[in-house]
Design a protein around this motif. Structure first.
Motif, PDB file in Angstrom:
ATOM      1  N   SER A   1      49.078  75.064 -17.466  1.00  0.00           N
ATOM      2  CA  SER A   1      48.472  75.000 -16.141  1.00  0.00           C
ATOM      3  C   SER A   1      48.987  73.774 -15.408  1.00  0.00           C
ATOM      4  CB  SER A   1      46.948  74.939 -16.272  1.00  0.00           C
ATOM      5  OG  SER A   1      46.340  74.977 -14.998  1.00  0.00           O
ATOM      6  N   PHE A   2      49.562  73.998 -14.233  1.00  0.00           N
ATOM      7  CA  PHE A   2      50.167  72.908 -13.465  1.00  0.00           C
ATOM      8  C   PHE A   2      49.265  72.514 -12.306  1.00  0.00           C
ATOM      9  CE2 PHE A   2      53.602  74.686 -15.856  1.00  0.00           C
ATOM     10  CZ  PHE A   2      54.410  73.604 -16.166  1.00  0.00           C
TER      11      PHE A   2
ATOM     12  N   VAL B   1      45.123  76.840 -23.554  1.00  0.00           N
ATOM     13  CA  VAL B   1      45.593  76.421 -22.234  1.00  0.00           C
ATOM     14  C   VAL B   1      45.826  74.914 -22.232  1.00  0.00           C
ATOM     15  CG1 VAL B   1      45.038  76.274 -19.777  1.00  0.00           C
ATOM     16  CG2 VAL B   1      44.267  78.263 -21.117  1.00  0.00           C
ATOM     17  N   PHE B   2      47.035  74.493 -21.880  1.00  0.00           N
ATOM     18  CA  PHE B   2      47.307  73.078 -21.653  1.00  0.00           C
ATOM     19  C   PHE B   2      47.002  72.780 -20.195  1.00  0.00           C
ATOM     20  CE2 PHE B   2      49.267  73.270 -25.706  1.00  0.00           C
ATOM     21  CZ  PHE B   2      49.369  71.966 -26.172  1.00  0.00           C
ATOM     22  N   HIS B   3      45.827  72.175 -19.965  1.00  0.00           N
ATOM     23  CA  HIS B   3      45.403  71.820 -18.611  1.00  0.00           C
ATOM     24  C   HIS B   3      46.224  70.641 -18.109  1.00  0.00           C
ATOM     25  CE1 HIS B   3      43.059  68.828 -16.374  1.00  0.00           C
ATOM     26  NE2 HIS B   3      42.753  68.222 -17.508  1.00  0.00           N
TER      27      HIS B   3
ATOM     28  N   ASP C   1      41.670  78.953  -9.341  1.00  0.00           N
ATOM     29  CA  ASP C   1      41.848  77.542  -9.689  1.00  0.00           C
ATOM     30  C   ASP C   1      41.388  77.430 -11.138  1.00  0.00           C
ATOM     31  OD1 ASP C   1      41.710  74.822 -10.102  1.00  0.00           O
ATOM     32  OD2 ASP C   1      40.605  74.374  -8.260  1.00  0.00           O
ATOM     33  N   SER C   2      42.320  77.223 -12.049  1.00  0.00           N
ATOM     34  CA  SER C   2      41.985  77.308 -13.472  1.00  0.00           C
ATOM     35  C   SER C   2      41.279  76.066 -14.015  1.00  0.00           C
ATOM     36  CB  SER C   2      43.247  77.569 -14.305  1.00  0.00           C
ATOM     37  OG  SER C   2      44.038  76.403 -14.417  1.00  0.00           O
ATOM     38  N   HIS C   3      41.110  75.035 -13.180  1.00  0.00           N
ATOM     39  CA  HIS C   3      40.478  73.814 -13.689  1.00  0.00           C
ATOM     40  C   HIS C   3      40.043  72.956 -12.520  1.00  0.00           C
ATOM     41  CE1 HIS C   3      40.215  70.892 -17.210  1.00  0.00           C
ATOM     42  NE2 HIS C   3      39.929  70.116 -16.165  1.00  0.00           N
TER      43      HIS C   3
ATOM     44  N   LEU D   1      53.087  82.827 -18.495  1.00  0.00           N
ATOM     45  CA  LEU D   1      52.281  81.815 -19.171  1.00  0.00           C
ATOM     46  C   LEU D   1      51.906  80.655 -18.245  1.00  0.00           C
ATOM     47  CD1 LEU D   1      54.070  81.604 -22.652  1.00  0.00           C
ATOM     48  CD2 LEU D   1      51.865  82.686 -22.142  1.00  0.00           C
ATOM     49  N   VAL D   2      52.112  80.816 -16.951  1.00  0.00           N
ATOM     50  CA  VAL D   2      51.877  79.735 -15.997  1.00  0.00           C
ATOM     51  C   VAL D   2      50.556  79.950 -15.258  1.00  0.00           C
ATOM     52  CG1 VAL D   2      52.685  78.719 -13.835  1.00  0.00           C
ATOM     53  CG2 VAL D   2      54.304  79.175 -15.680  1.00  0.00           C
ATOM     54  N   LEU D   3      49.772  78.863 -15.157  1.00  0.00           N
ATOM     55  CA  LEU D   3      48.550  78.845 -14.363  1.00  0.00           C
ATOM     56  C   LEU D   3      48.672  77.734 -13.317  1.00  0.00           C
ATOM     57  CD1 LEU D   3      45.838  78.956 -17.217  1.00  0.00           C
ATOM     58  CD2 LEU D   3      47.080  80.877 -16.206  1.00  0.00           C
ATOM     59  N   VAL D   4      47.753  77.746 -12.349  1.00  0.00           N
ATOM     60  CA  VAL D   4      47.695  76.685 -11.355  1.00  0.00           C
ATOM     61  C   VAL D   4      46.274  76.140 -11.314  1.00  0.00           C
ATOM     62  CG1 VAL D   4      47.153  78.218  -9.387  1.00  0.00           C
ATOM     63  CG2 VAL D   4      48.308  76.024  -8.987  1.00  0.00           C
TER      64      VAL D   4
END
Length: 286
Positions: free
Chosen positions: A205-206, A183-185, A30-32, A229-232
């Protein structure tokens, strides 16, 4: 009418945590998240997350006090890393309290925390024009520039909060020079902006709002974002994914969002999870 001494059925439903989803076969991060704003204890939250394949979380601070807490939790728990910063809305609040000196004092405190080894990122910083009026823009932009410089100085990732401010966020990143890992949160731009971010090597990050019915713009952006380049993220306790919107969010709900993302991208769940796991480690440097 409902008994005022007890919540009605709808209220109870809204406050009831969603059920555990089916575990992921490929563990992700969980990146955020904001564990300090969630009701379960940190141990309970991390245990629930690990039980469904969410084995790492990035705990994000939004002011000096919460950033200290984030750094402390990251030191205490092996599965937690920290990001520290002054949220965009915090900068004008501090300046209103005590002028430039008060903001500078808080920024100095963030710099000390950011140097700690368990703190992997400077964020969430950026711009938020949704809640801050024109009178706060100058302080927000100054704070954003200071955070960008700090991330580069310490070689930490930069985590960006961008709400109703795409043009200025992109302009300031261009003027200051973005850190190597940006990172664009809770990515909130359109497909055209996603292509621009991809051309710069910036991570997107979606969060759970990508599952909302009215979020086709986000799904269009996700569709063109390169898998590498995708995070969740959850941004918990906010942005609980459908079909649980309006109920408490937590890191254990990452699989719900990731499965919806995989469908949007036409990828298997395991393939996207593999990318997300590798991307998050690369973005934050763990």
């Amino acid at each position: 009418m409902p008994n005022p001494a007890s919540p009605d059925k709808n209220t109870r439903s809204a406050s009831t945590p969603p059920p555990l989803p089916e575990p992921l076969a490929v563990p992700v991060a969980d990146s955020h998240t904001h564990l300090d704003m969630q009701e379960p204890s940190v141990g309970e939250a991390l245990s629930a997350a690990a039980s469904v394949g969410v084995t790492t979380v990035i705990q994000v601070g939004c002011d000096l006090e919460r950033s200290r807490w984030a750094a402390g939790m990251a030191a205490e728990w092996d599965s937690v890393w920290a990001a520290v910063a002054l949220h965009p809305n915090e900068a004008p609040r501090l300046a209103a309290e005590g002028g430039a000196a008060r903001l500078d004092e808080a920024l100095a405190g963030i710099e000390k925390l950011a140097a700690l080894p368990q703190v992997l990122a400077v964020g969430e910083t950026g711009l938020d024009y949704f809640r801050t009026g024109e009178e706060g823009v100058a302080e927000q932009q100054r704070s954003f520039r200071e955070h960008i410089a700090l991330a580069k100085r310490l070689d930490k990732a930069l985590v960006i909060h961008d709400r109703d401010a795409h043009a200025d966020v992109l302009r300031i990143l261009g003027e200051e020079g973005a850190p190597e890992r940006t990172v664009f949160h809770c990515y909130s731009g359109d497909a055209e902006m996603a292509e621009l971010c991809a051309s710069k090597g910036w991570f997107m990050s979606f969060a759970g709002n990508v599952t909302f019915k009215n979020a086709q713009q986000l799904r269009d952006a996700l569709a063109v974002a390169p898998p590498e380049l995708v995070l969740v993220e959850t941004d918990a306790p906010f942005l609980t994914p459908a079909p649980y919107r309006g109920r408490p969010n937590a890191p254990y709900l990452v699989p719900v969002t990731l499965r919806a993302m995989a469908e949007t991208k036409g990828m298997t769940e395991d393939a996207l999870a593999g990318h997300v796991a590798a991307n998050t480690a690369r973005a934050f440097g763990y």
